[in-house]
Design an enzyme around this catalytic site. Structure first.
Site, mmCIF file in Angstrom:
data_model
loop_
_atom_site.group_PDB
_atom_site.id
_atom_site.type_symbol
_atom_site.label_atom_id
_atom_site.label_comp_id
_atom_site.label_asym_id
_atom_site.label_seq_id
_atom_site.Cartn_x
_atom_site.Cartn_y
_atom_site.Cartn_z
ATOM 1 N N ASP A 20 -44.237 61.183 -24.613
ATOM 2 C CA ASP A 20 -43.984 59.737 -24.515
ATOM 3 C C ASP A 20 -45.224 59.005 -24.000
ATOM 4 O O ASP A 20 -46.050 59.585 -23.292
ATOM 5 C CB ASP A 20 -42.792 59.499 -23.569
ATOM 6 C CG ASP A 20 -42.233 58.095 -23.726
ATOM 7 O OD1 ASP A 20 -42.503 57.436 -24.752
ATOM 8 O OD2 ASP A 20 -41.533 57.646 -22.797
ATOM 9 N N ASN A 68 -35.311 56.863 -32.985
ATOM 10 C CA ASN A 68 -36.601 56.281 -33.396
ATOM 11 C C ASN A 68 -36.544 55.635 -34.785
ATOM 12 O O ASN A 68 -37.412 54.836 -35.144
ATOM 13 C CB ASN A 68 -37.723 57.333 -33.371
ATOM 14 C CG ASN A 68 -38.187 57.698 -31.975
ATOM 15 O OD1 ASN A 68 -38.655 58.799 -31.731
ATOM 16 N ND2 ASN A 68 -38.065 56.773 -31.033
HETATM 17 C C1 FPP Z 1 -43.333 58.294 -28.010
HETATM 18 O O1 FPP Z 1 -44.247 57.325 -27.591
HETATM 19 C C2 FPP Z 1 -43.894 59.063 -29.114
HETATM 20 C C3 FPP Z 1 -43.344 59.112 -30.361
HETATM 21 C C4 FPP Z 1 -42.113 58.401 -30.733
HETATM 22 C C5 FPP Z 1 -44.001 59.863 -31.452
HETATM 23 C C6 FPP Z 1 -44.717 61.112 -31.060
HETATM 24 C C7 FPP Z 1 -45.666 61.430 -32.140
HETATM 25 C C8 FPP Z 1 -46.870 61.994 -32.015
HETATM 26 C C9 FPP Z 1 -47.394 62.485 -30.754
HETATM 27 C C10 FPP Z 1 -47.787 62.130 -33.182
HETATM 28 C C11 FPP Z 1 -47.281 62.899 -34.329
HETATM 29 C C12 FPP Z 1 -46.626 64.179 -33.979
HETATM 30 C C13 FPP Z 1 -47.009 65.399 -34.431
HETATM 31 C C14 FPP Z 1 -46.207 66.579 -34.058
HETATM 32 C C15 FPP Z 1 -48.210 65.593 -35.240
HETATM 33 P P1 FPP Z 1 -43.788 55.816 -27.586
HETATM 34 O O2 FPP Z 1 -44.207 55.208 -28.883
HETATM 35 O O3 FPP Z 1 -42.338 55.713 -27.300
HETATM 36 O O4 FPP Z 1 -44.629 55.247 -26.390
HETATM 37 P P2 FPP Z 1 -44.220 54.067 -25.397
HETATM 38 O O5 FPP Z 1 -43.032 54.549 -24.618
HETATM 39 O O6 FPP Z 1 -45.422 53.898 -24.556
HETATM 40 O O7 FPP Z 1 -43.932 52.868 -26.251
#
Ligand code: FPP
Length: 249
Positions: A20, A68
């Site tokens: 996250d 998501n």
């Molecule tokens: C949460 O951060 C993260 C995600 C919803 C996506 C995770 C994806 C990756 C790390 C990249 C692709 C994955 C792979 C396995 C190659 P957020 O967007 O909720 O962050 P925030 O809470 O700061 O808004």
């Protein structure tokens, strides 16, 4: 092999990570959320490499939750594109490093192009024995439990088992993680103190490690810190210290 001060025989068998903070990482730098996710792929690579080098058997990564899908279309499309390219790009490395890829979650909702490369990589890496990386995509812990209940209800209905035979091991075997041992350590980056519908059945005695670091900043050193902290924890599984000292149970 570099052990970074870790005790080799007390490493977790299964590490799960809620990745996250990509959005906040990007916002702080005046970048788009997608750039945050892109930067996050570097942390994915680092964590897989270190886990594999240390001999950790399973690494589960919560990459996309069922919830998501409610994000803006552009962000979803960007993330799916990133995932597709990542899987294409990393296949050779997975083969060289002995990474076996698995996926959990509702794959039917993923774009066909992502499903194709995911299935391809899962198939080609199926005999690799270095480490198993489990990507949770379109995953929901509650849906996993619902699906498990349906499967067991079907077994009862068709006479394959009696209600009284249903036990924890039967439920565990019918979840998406089936034969994989429960996570020993669950890491959450980005500082939120919640599970966000990730593994629900699988984490009764999992050690939780929550760091304020955003996922793109979760470097190798941070991961080692989490593992060192895990090794400092006393896992009692409901027993007393005295029982553990006497080696009872
Ligand atoms: C949460 O951060 C993260 C995600 C919803 C996506 C995770 C994806 C990756 C790390 C990249 C692709 C994955 C792979 C396995 C190659 P957020 O967007 O909720 O962050 P925030 O809470 O700061 O808004």
């Amino acid at each position: 092999m570099e052990l970074y001060g870790l005790e080799k025989n007390r490493l977790p068998t299964h590490v799960a990570i809620i990745m996250d903070g990509n959005g906040r990482w990007a916002q702080l730098r005046g970048k788009t959320r997608l750039e945050g996710h892109r930067e996050g792929t570097n942390s994915v690579k680092t964590t897989v490499e270190i886990s594999r080098d240390l001999g950790i058997r399973y690494l589960s990564l919560y990459a996309f939750s069922s919830e998501n899908w409610n994000r803006p279309h552009d962000e979803i499309a960007g993330l799916m594109g990133l995932l597709e390219k990542f899987l294409q790009r990393e296949l050779d490395r997975m083969m060289c490093e002995g990474v076996r890829l698995m996926a959990i979650g509702d794959r039917t909702r993923l774009p066909a192009s992502v499903r194709r490369v995911l299935d391809h990589n899962i198939y080609l890496t199926r005999h690799n024995t270095g480490i198993t990386v489990i990507l949770a995509l379109s995953y929901s812990g509650r849906s996993d439990i619902v699906q498990t209940v349906r499967e067991i209800a079907w077994k009862v209905k068709t006479g394959q088992c009696e209600p009284g035979e249903i036990d924890e091991s039967m439920i565990a075997a019918n979840t998406e993680t089936g034969s994989i041992p429960d996570p020993d350590l669950l890491i959450r980056t980005g500082g939120e103190m919640r599970i966000s519908n990730f593994f629900l059945w699988q984490i009764p005695y999992t050690e939780l490690y929550i760091t304020p670091k955003f996922w793109p900043d979760f470097c190798g050193q941070e991961y080692i810190q989490a593992l060192l902290e895990f090794q400092r924890r006393k896992r009692r599984f409901g027993k007393t210290d005295e029982q553990l000292l006497q080696g009872l149970g």
